[in-house]
Write a protein that holds these residues in place. Structure first.
Motif, mmCIF file in Angstrom:
data_model
loop_
_atom_site.group_PDB
_atom_site.id
_atom_site.type_symbol
_atom_site.label_atom_id
_atom_site.label_comp_id
_atom_site.label_asym_id
_atom_site.label_seq_id
_atom_site.Cartn_x
_atom_site.Cartn_y
_atom_site.Cartn_z
ATOM 1 N N THR A 227 0.707 -1.051 -0.002
ATOM 2 C CA THR A 227 0.107 0.039 0.050
ATOM 3 C C THR A 227 0.783 1.377 -0.043
ATOM 4 O O THR A 227 0.421 2.458 -0.735
ATOM 5 N N GLY A 228 1.918 1.334 0.600
ATOM 6 C CA GLY A 228 2.833 2.461 0.790
ATOM 7 C C GLY A 228 3.301 2.796 -0.795
ATOM 8 O O GLY A 228 3.454 3.936 -1.229
ATOM 9 N N LEU A 229 3.745 1.602 -1.442
ATOM 10 C CA LEU A 229 4.256 1.849 -2.886
ATOM 11 C C LEU A 229 3.089 2.363 -3.604
ATOM 12 O O LEU A 229 3.172 3.098 -4.651
ATOM 13 N N HIS A 230 2.037 1.891 -3.488
ATOM 14 C CA HIS A 230 0.727 2.414 -4.123
ATOM 15 C C HIS A 230 0.713 3.813 -4.133
ATOM 16 O O HIS A 230 0.594 4.564 -5.141
ATOM 17 N N ASP A 231 0.823 4.413 -2.870
ATOM 18 C CA ASP A 231 0.765 5.809 -2.735
ATOM 19 C C ASP A 231 1.833 6.448 -3.350
ATOM 20 O O ASP A 231 1.765 7.584 -4.110
ATOM 21 N N ARG A 232 3.150 5.976 -3.353
ATOM 22 C CA ARG A 232 4.076 6.726 -3.944
ATOM 23 C C ARG A 232 4.195 6.606 -5.407
ATOM 24 O O ARG A 232 4.339 7.537 -6.284
ATOM 25 N N LEU A 233 3.445 5.616 -6.171
ATOM 26 C CA LEU A 233 3.179 5.467 -7.559
ATOM 27 C C LEU A 233 2.420 6.464 -7.887
ATOM 28 O O LEU A 233 2.515 7.395 -8.862
ATOM 29 N N ARG A 234 1.276 6.771 -7.171
ATOM 30 C CA ARG A 234 0.110 7.837 -7.517
ATOM 31 C C ARG A 234 0.926 9.184 -7.538
ATOM 32 O O ARG A 234 0.461 9.783 -8.352
ATOM 33 N N GLU A 235 1.619 9.309 -6.566
ATOM 34 C CA GLU A 235 2.305 10.625 -6.378
ATOM 35 C C GLU A 235 3.206 10.882 -7.646
ATOM 36 O O GLU A 235 3.259 12.136 -8.288
ATOM 37 N N ARG A 236 3.579 10.094 -8.251
ATOM 38 C CA ARG A 236 4.650 10.008 -9.669
ATOM 39 C C ARG A 236 3.703 9.883 -10.850
ATOM 40 O O ARG A 236 4.111 9.675 -11.921
ATOM 41 N N GLY A 237 2.238 9.997 -10.751
ATOM 42 C CA GLY A 237 1.486 9.718 -11.995
ATOM 43 C C GLY A 237 1.340 8.546 -12.420
ATOM 44 O O GLY A 237 0.457 8.486 -13.718
ATOM 45 N N PHE A 238 1.509 7.635 -11.872
ATOM 46 C CA PHE A 238 1.297 6.232 -12.325
ATOM 47 C C PHE A 238 -0.250 5.915 -11.675
ATOM 48 O O PHE A 238 -0.732 6.221 -10.707
#
Length: 283
Positions: A227-238
C-alpha cells in the motif's frame, strides 16, 4: 503466462518456500485467472503456455526467458528442479511466430526476466544468486545492448525483479523503483547515479514483493499488499492496479514473476503480450 495447474511447494530453493505451509491449488488458480483478466481488462492480450506436469514453478513465466526486438533467449536455470522449464519455454518461443525468433537456450546460467529487466535501451541485469555475470556478457553480445550488472545481496530478493521494477522505459533515463538495501554498495551507487529520480521502496513494501510489478508506462500491476508503494506511484503519476497473488507468494513470486513480456520485431495492429507486451512497445 502459464497457469498454476501443477503449482505447489515441493522443494525449498528460496527463503519464501516452506514445505510446512500448504498450498491451496484452487485459490492459486483463481488468483492467477484474476491477474490474467486484469491484464485483458486494461487492453492487453495474454498468450498462455501449457504447463508441464512435474514443473510446479513453471507458473513463474518471467523466468522462462527474455525477448527483445523479436529475438528470444530461453533460460538456463540454476537449480536442477527447474532446469526442464528452460526447454519448455524454448519450444514455446520457437513456435510463437508473430515476430518472435528463438535464439535457443542460453549457454550461461540465466533466469530470464527474473534477472534481466529492459529499461529503455539498457538491460539491467541481476547477479548474486541465480544469473551469472557470464550470462550478462552473453546477453550483451546477443542483443547488442548495454548491460548494467547489479549485485543482489539479500537472499529474499534472489532475482532482480523482486528488488527493482521498471515503471516507464520510454523516459530517458527510464523510470524505475527499487529497494536500496537489496543491492551491494557498488550497485547502490550505480543505481543512484543512473536513476536519481527513482522511486525508493520501503523494506515493508519489498517484503510483500511489492517491486515484482508489470508496468505499461501508465498502469502498474502489483500486489495489493504494497500500500505504501501504491501511494508513491500515484504521487509520480502512475495508476497502481492491486492484485491479490498471496497464494503464489508462497513460491516466492508475484505479478512480474507470472509474466513474461514479449517485444516482437514487428508491431501487430492490436495489443499483445505473453504475459504482457507493454503499450509503450506499440507506440
Amino acid at each position: 503466462m502459464c497457469p498454476p495447474t501443477y503449482f505447489d511447494v515441493v522443494y525449498e530453493i528460496n527463503p519464501w518456500m516452506d514445505l510446512g505451509v500448504p498450498v491451496d491449488a484452487s485459490r492459486a488458480l483463481a488468483q492467477w485467472e484474476h491477474l490474467r483478466a486484469t491484464y485483458e481488462a486494461h487492453g492487453h492480450r495474454v498468450d498462455v503456455i501449457d504447463p508441464v506436469p512435474g514443473l510446479p514453478d513453471m507458473v513463474y513465466a518471467a523466468n522462462g526467458g527474455v525477448v527483445v526486438g523479436g529475438r528470444a533467449l530461453a533460460a538456463r536455470f540454476t537449480y536442477p528442479e527447474r532446469r526442464p522449464e528452460g526447454a519448455a519455454y524454448e519450444r514455446w518461443l520457437a513456435a510463437a511466430g508473430a515476430g518472435i525468433t528463438s535464439l535457443g537456450q542460453a549457454t550461461e546460467q540465466n533466469e530470464g526476466e527474473g534477472d534481466l529487466l529492459l529499461a529503455g535501451d539498457v538491460m539491467l541485469a541481476g547477479t548474486g544468486f541465480r544469473t551469472s555475470r557470464a550470462a550478462h556478457a552473453e546477453v550483451a553480445a546477443l542483443f547488442g545492448l548495454e548491460v548494467v550488472t547489479l549485485e543482489l545481496v539479500d537472499p529474499r530478493y534472489y532475482h532482480l525483479d523482486t528488488a527493482l521494477a521498471v515503471l516507464d522505459g520510454g523516459t530517458s533515463p527510464a523510470t524505475i523503483a527499487y529497494l536500496r538495501e537489496a543491492f551491494s554498495p557498488a550497485s547502490q551507487a550505480e543505481l543512484a547515479e543512473r536513476y536519481p529520480d527513482a522511486v525508493l521502496a520501503t523494506p515493508e513494501d519489498a517484503a510483500v514483493l511489492g517491486l515484482n510489478v508489470v508496468s505499461d508506462g501508465r498502469h502498474v500491476f502489483l500486489t495489493d499488499r504494497a500500500t505504501g508503494l501504491h501511494d508513491r506511484l500515484r504521487e509520480r503519476g502512475f495508476e497502481p492496479v492491486g492484485v491479490d497473488l498471496s497464494e503464489l507468494l508462497k513460491g516466492g513470486g508475484s505479478v512480474k514473476c507470472c509474466t513474461l513480456e514479449l517485444r516482437p520485431a514487428t508491431v501487430p495492429s492490436t495489443t499483445t503480450t505473453t504475459a504482457v507486451l507493454d503499450e509503450e512497445a506499440r507506440a
